[in-house]
Write a protein that holds these residues in place. Structure first.
Motif, PDB file in Angstrom:
ATOM      1  N   GLU A 164       0.859  -1.192   0.000  1.00 52.63           N
ATOM      2  CA  GLU A 164       0.000   0.000   0.000  1.00 52.63           C
ATOM      3  C   GLU A 164       0.894   1.241   0.000  1.00 52.63           C
ATOM      4  O   GLU A 164       1.742   1.399   0.892  1.00 52.63           O
ATOM      5  CB  GLU A 164      -0.929   0.001   1.217  1.00 52.63           C
ATOM      6  CG  GLU A 164      -1.716   1.248   1.446  1.00 52.63           C
ATOM      7  CD  GLU A 164      -2.431   1.768   0.206  1.00 52.63           C
ATOM      8  OE1 GLU A 164      -2.134   2.910  -0.196  1.00 52.63           O
ATOM      9  OE2 GLU A 164      -3.274   1.027  -0.359  1.00 52.63           O
ATOM     10  N   GLU A 547     -11.920  -1.118  -9.103  1.00 53.37           N
ATOM     11  CA  GLU A 547     -12.323   0.069  -9.864  1.00 53.37           C
ATOM     12  C   GLU A 547     -11.220   0.571 -10.777  1.00 53.37           C
ATOM     13  O   GLU A 547     -11.460   0.898 -11.937  1.00 53.37           O
ATOM     14  CB  GLU A 547     -12.780   1.172  -8.923  1.00 53.37           C
ATOM     15  CG  GLU A 547     -13.270   2.409  -9.656  1.00 53.37           C
ATOM     16  CD  GLU A 547     -14.027   3.338  -8.750  1.00 53.37           C
ATOM     17  OE1 GLU A 547     -15.204   3.591  -9.029  1.00 53.37           O
ATOM     18  OE2 GLU A 547     -13.443   3.784  -7.748  1.00 53.37           O
ATOM     19  N   ILE A 555     -17.750   0.990  -3.536  1.00 50.10           N
ATOM     20  CA  ILE A 555     -17.113   0.163  -2.495  1.00 50.10           C
ATOM     21  C   ILE A 555     -17.527  -1.305  -2.611  1.00 50.10           C
ATOM     22  O   ILE A 555     -16.679  -2.201  -2.669  1.00 50.10           O
ATOM     23  CB  ILE A 555     -17.462   0.720  -1.109  1.00 50.10           C
ATOM     24  CG1 ILE A 555     -16.875   2.116  -0.903  1.00 50.10           C
ATOM     25  CG2 ILE A 555     -17.011  -0.226   0.003  1.00 50.10           C
ATOM     26  CD1 ILE A 555     -17.394   2.854   0.313  1.00 50.10           C
TER      27      ILE A 555
HETATM   28  C1  LIG Z   1     -14.319  10.954  -1.349  1.00 54.68           C
HETATM   29  C2  LIG Z   1     -14.896   9.702  -1.954  1.00 54.68           C
HETATM   30  C3  LIG Z   1     -16.153   9.288  -1.559  1.00 54.68           C
HETATM   31  C4  LIG Z   1     -16.691   8.101  -2.076  1.00 54.68           C
HETATM   32  N1  LIG Z   1     -17.910   7.692  -1.609  1.00 54.68           N
HETATM   33  C5  LIG Z   1     -18.341   6.459  -1.962  1.00 54.68           C
HETATM   34  C6  LIG Z   1     -19.521   5.918  -1.353  1.00 54.68           C
HETATM   35  O1  LIG Z   1     -20.146   6.515  -0.492  1.00 54.68           O
HETATM   36  N2  LIG Z   1     -19.933   4.676  -1.759  1.00 54.68           N
HETATM   37  C7  LIG Z   1     -19.268   3.961  -2.729  1.00 54.68           C
HETATM   38  O2  LIG Z   1     -19.692   2.851  -3.057  1.00 54.68           O
HETATM   39  N3  LIG Z   1     -18.140   4.458  -3.328  1.00 54.68           N
HETATM   40  C8  LIG Z   1     -17.673   5.668  -2.940  1.00 54.68           C
HETATM   41  N4  LIG Z   1     -16.531   6.151  -3.503  1.00 54.68           N
HETATM   42  C9  LIG Z   1     -15.864   5.334  -4.543  1.00 54.68           C
HETATM   43  C10 LIG Z   1     -15.138   4.178  -3.851  1.00 54.68           C
HETATM   44  O3  LIG Z   1     -14.339   4.702  -2.869  1.00 54.68           O
HETATM   45  C11 LIG Z   1     -14.321   3.395  -4.868  1.00 54.68           C
HETATM   46  O4  LIG Z   1     -15.178   2.947  -5.868  1.00 54.68           O
HETATM   47  C12 LIG Z   1     -13.639   2.205  -4.218  1.00 54.68           C
HETATM   48  O5  LIG Z   1     -12.878   2.625  -3.121  1.00 54.68           O
HETATM   49  C13 LIG Z   1     -12.786   1.485  -5.256  1.00 54.68           C
HETATM   50  O6  LIG Z   1     -12.090   0.481  -4.597  1.00 54.68           O
HETATM   51  P1  LIG Z   1     -10.711  -0.113  -5.150  1.00 54.68           P
HETATM   52  O7  LIG Z   1     -10.209  -1.008  -4.064  1.00 54.68           O
HETATM   53  O8  LIG Z   1     -10.903  -0.655  -6.497  1.00 54.68           O
HETATM   54  O9  LIG Z   1      -9.740   1.149  -5.317  1.00 54.68           O
HETATM   55  P2  LIG Z   1      -9.311   2.245  -4.250  1.00 54.68           P
HETATM   56  O10 LIG Z   1     -10.268   2.353  -3.146  1.00 54.68           O
HETATM   57  O11 LIG Z   1      -9.022   3.465  -5.031  1.00 54.68           O
HETATM   58  O12 LIG Z   1      -7.951   1.669  -3.612  1.00 54.68           O
HETATM   59  C14 LIG Z   1      -6.758   1.601  -4.322  1.00 54.68           C
HETATM   60  C15 LIG Z   1      -5.630   1.516  -3.305  1.00 54.68           C
HETATM   61  O13 LIG Z   1      -4.429   1.243  -4.024  1.00 54.68           O
HETATM   62  C16 LIG Z   1      -3.388   2.028  -3.486  1.00 54.68           C
HETATM   63  N5  LIG Z   1      -2.391   2.200  -4.549  1.00 54.68           N
HETATM   64  C17 LIG Z   1      -2.522   2.939  -5.674  1.00 54.68           C
HETATM   65  N6  LIG Z   1      -1.390   2.836  -6.422  1.00 54.68           N
HETATM   66  C18 LIG Z   1      -0.571   1.994  -5.752  1.00 54.68           C
HETATM   67  C19 LIG Z   1       0.734   1.490  -6.023  1.00 54.68           C
HETATM   68  N7  LIG Z   1       1.385   1.823  -7.130  1.00 54.68           N
HETATM   69  N8  LIG Z   1       1.315   0.673  -5.090  1.00 54.68           N
HETATM   70  C20 LIG Z   1       0.644   0.340  -3.943  1.00 54.68           C
HETATM   71  N9  LIG Z   1      -0.601   0.802  -3.636  1.00 54.68           N
HETATM   72  C21 LIG Z   1      -1.193   1.593  -4.537  1.00 54.68           C
HETATM   73  C22 LIG Z   1      -4.069   3.330  -3.080  1.00 54.68           C
HETATM   74  O14 LIG Z   1      -3.319   4.019  -2.106  1.00 54.68           O
HETATM   75  C23 LIG Z   1      -5.414   2.824  -2.548  1.00 54.68           C
HETATM   76  O15 LIG Z   1      -5.352   2.556  -1.168  1.00 54.68           O
HETATM   77  C24 LIG Z   1     -15.962   7.340  -3.035  1.00 54.68           C
HETATM   78  C25 LIG Z   1     -14.695   7.765  -3.460  1.00 54.68           C
HETATM   79  C26 LIG Z   1     -14.155   8.932  -2.923  1.00 54.68           C
HETATM   80  C27 LIG Z   1     -12.788   9.382  -3.358  1.00 54.68           C
END
Ligand SMILES: Cc1cc2nc3c(=O)[nH]c(=O)nc-3n(C[C@H](O)[C@H](O)[C@H](O)COP(=O)(O)OP(=O)(O)OC[C@H]3O[C@@H](n4cnc5c(N)ncnc54)[C@H](O)[C@@H]3O)c2cc1C
Length: 572
Positions: A164, A547, A555
């Motif tokens: 992370e 995503e 989420i």
């Molecule tokens: C402010 C905000 C509010 C939101 N509200 C909602 C909500 O209420 N309900 C909902 O369903 N969705 C919501 N979303 C969208 C939701 O957060 C995302 O759809 C979801 O978190 C996607 O999950 P993910 O695990 O695919 O990616 P992410 O949550 O984006 O996680 C990716 C992770 O990878 C890490 N990362 C990135 N690059 C690297 C790398 N090179 N090496 C190591 N680690 C890395 C990042 O630090 C991050 O922790 C919101 C988003 C934001 C920004």
């Protein structure tokens, strides 16, 4: 067992027996359950005391037919129960909102699938899965997708290594609050990056439009509840956790992964992949020190890599593209965020009763004259507009709420879909450059603060000079600017047209002093990393996930994709 999906109880009746706090959160109390049992028994034409094994599976608020009369607002319940003569009663009732479920078949199936995944995944051999424990699995990214993938792998005894780039959640909260109070942006730890991923500073809305054919969405809710999320997420139609509760849940899941043999490296950024004969063999990582400064780099061997890096890992997309990972540009949406007093949304949706009910939300969409859609996105009742930037010199907003949703304003993004045809450049990463261009404009408009403007001035394309009846509720500094200028002209026109139309559905929605801020540009990933039926990329052993890879939005669907991909690795 009988399943009933349209058991109605009037809100007015319910509020007579519910403590206001529980009513505001939609939490089911014993008194409420008794009312629902009576309503279900009445539908079946039996006495309430003939009902056994009663369970409420879903609860939703229906104010569609209120027509200004609060008596027409109901809670609708999906319930399961058993009683005598079940098949005869169902036949007599004769409508499909009441069905007979023989021997609890579906639940047994669903139940067994869940308990199977939860309980038996620790002993995969018992499942004859042709898996071998020598798999060295790395999970890059600890958002919902990475977190759930790592948990499933850890529960299956695969000792995942999680990378992370950001900090652990408590430290991250300190850094993000510091940024909102004026500290310099940390490009490695911010609203997008860090333990828990993008959703940690959110409303934590868990509803998803993605169909739940595998039962993974249900498993996501059960797992969140298992690690401390409020239990009503298991039955509310629109469950939410709230930012203030989500952090604890994420931490508890991380501790479980470590307890089961997983390893988590925070402040460790994946910078590239190493492969031989088309098969992954390792990754290049960089240690992040202090305020996002890059430290030493090294290589870590692996046989499998789950890429769950989210939609904002732009530098990583560039590195992976130059390493030869196939990806393509993907449509997403851009727009602004609009704020209104929560009271006018509440009154519009529920009449006077809104003060006693959960903070009202809305979902709006409109097809413009030229056939493009304008719609509300990530609506946050009783929430805040947040500075969700992750790159210096570029500004992006998003929204969040706490569990109580008790902020004075409602906010939502109003967005329009943009596709590769709209991007200035060509190539898989053209969408990123399109986002960057307009985020730079947003940064310029208000000197790095959140650009705000009243809707009336937005329509006249002029900078605002003062607020009307609405004071913004924001996390991060803001300043008056011509927020319309942060959007391509055509998008600005469509957003204006859409808000005018929404003003016909919610009274006061298009009022001149509604507060507009921008840019909202991280609605989903601008990239899709191609994957095959086995969920593998063009480099064997790499599993694009969540995503960022273009396979989820929100989420719950991201977490569900994490489960799906982890099982694919286990079964590979
Ligand atoms: C402010 C905000 C509010 C939101 N509200 C909602 C909500 O209420 N309900 C909902 O369903 N969705 C919501 N979303 C969208 C939701 O957060 C995302 O759809 C979801 O978190 C996607 O999950 P993910 O695990 O695919 O990616 P992410 O949550 O984006 O996680 C990716 C992770 O990878 C890490 N990362 C990135 N690059 C690297 C790398 N090179 N090496 C190591 N680690 C890395 C990042 O630090 C991050 O922790 C919101 C988003 C934001 C920004």
């Amino acid at each position: 067992m009988i399943r009933m999906s349209q058991v109605k109880v009037s809100v007015r009746l319910l509020l007579k027996c519910l403590p206001v706090q529980d009513a505001r959160q939609g939490i089911i109390t014993v008194a409420e359950e008794r009312l629902v049992i009576q309503a279900a028994a009445k539908v079946l034409g039996i006495q309430a005391d003939e009902v056994r094994n009663f369970v409420i599976r879903k609860k939703s608020l229906d104010a569609r037919k209120k027509n200004g009369r609060e008596d027409n607002i109901y809670y609708i319940y999906q319930v399961e129960l058993s009683c005598n003569n079940e098949q005869k009663l169902v036949k007599r009732y004769g409508r499909n909102d009441v069905v007979f479920i023989p021997g609890n078949e579906k639940e047994k199936l669903l139940g067994s699938l869940l308990s199977f995944i939860n309980k038996n995944i620790r002993n995969v051999n018992a499942l004859n899965l042709n898996s071998n424990k020598n798999k060295r699995v790395i999970v890059a990214g600890m958002g919902p997708a990475g977190l759930f993938a790592a948990l499933v792998l850890a529960r299956a005894g695969f000792n995942p290594v999680v990378l992370e780039r950001g900090k652990e959640v408590k430290e991250r909260q300190r850094v993000v609050n510091g940024f909102w109070n004026g500290d310099t942006l940390n490009p490695e730890c911010n609203v997008q990056f860090g333990e828990g991923g993008a959703g940690t500073f959110s409303d934590g809305k868990l509803n998803t439009l993605v169909k739940d054919k595998d039962g993974f969405n249900r498993m996501v809710l059960k797992t969140f509840a298992e690690f401390g999320a409020p239990s009503e997420i298991l039955y509310l139609q629109k469950p939410h956790i709230g930012t203030d509760r989500l952090a604890g849940v994420v931490e508890a899941m991380r501790n479980e992964i470590i307890k089961l043999g997983g390893t988590v490296y925070f402040n460790t950024r994946l910078d590239g992949v190493i492969y031989k004969d088309g098969c992954i063999s390792g990754v290049r990582v960089t240690k992040i020190t202090g305020n996002g400064i890059c430290g030493e780099s090294r290589e870590i061997n692996c046989s499998h890599l789950i890429l769950a890096i989210g939609h904002s890992a732009r530098d990583t997309f560039y590195n992976l593209d130059s390493d030869g990972l196939y990806m393509e540009p993907k449509a997403f949406a851009i727009g602004i965020r609009i704020e209104h007093p929560q009271d006018i949304i509440g009154y519009s949706q529920y009449g006077e009763l809104y003060k006693k009910l959960p903070a009202a939300d809305y979902k709006l969409s409109y097809n413009t004259k030229d056939g493009r859609g304008v719609y509300s996105f990530c609506m946050c009742p009783g929430g805040y507009v947040v500075n969700a930037s992750s790159e210096p010199g570029r500004l992006v907003v998003n929204g969040m709420s706490n569990y109580a949703r008790d902020g004075r304003n409602a906010n939502s993004a109003i967005v329009v879909t943009v596709s590769p045809e709209d991007f200035d450049g060509k190539g898989p990463l053209a969408g990123i450059e399109f986002q960057r261009k307009w985020e730079e404009e947003a940064y310029r408009q208000a000197g790095g603060k959140i650009p705000v403007q009243l809707f009336g001035d937005f329509c006249n394309n002029v900078k605002s000079t003062g607020f009307g009846g609405i004071i913004p509720d924001m996390k991060g500094g803001y300043a008056f600017a011509n927020t319309r200028a942060v959007l391509p002209v055509v998008i600005g026109n469509l957003v204006e047209e859409g808000i005018m139309q929404f003003g016909k559905r919610i009274k006061g929605y298009s009022r001149e002093d509604a507060v507009i801020s921008g840019i909202e540009s991280r609605t989903s990933s601008p990239v899709r990393i191609t994957r095959d039926k086995g969920l593998q990329a063009n480099i064997h052993g790499i599993y694009p996930c969540g995503e960022g890879a273009g396979y989820a939005g929100g989420i719950t669907s991201a977490a569900a994709d994490g489960i799906r991909v982890a099982l694919a690795v286990i079964n590979s």
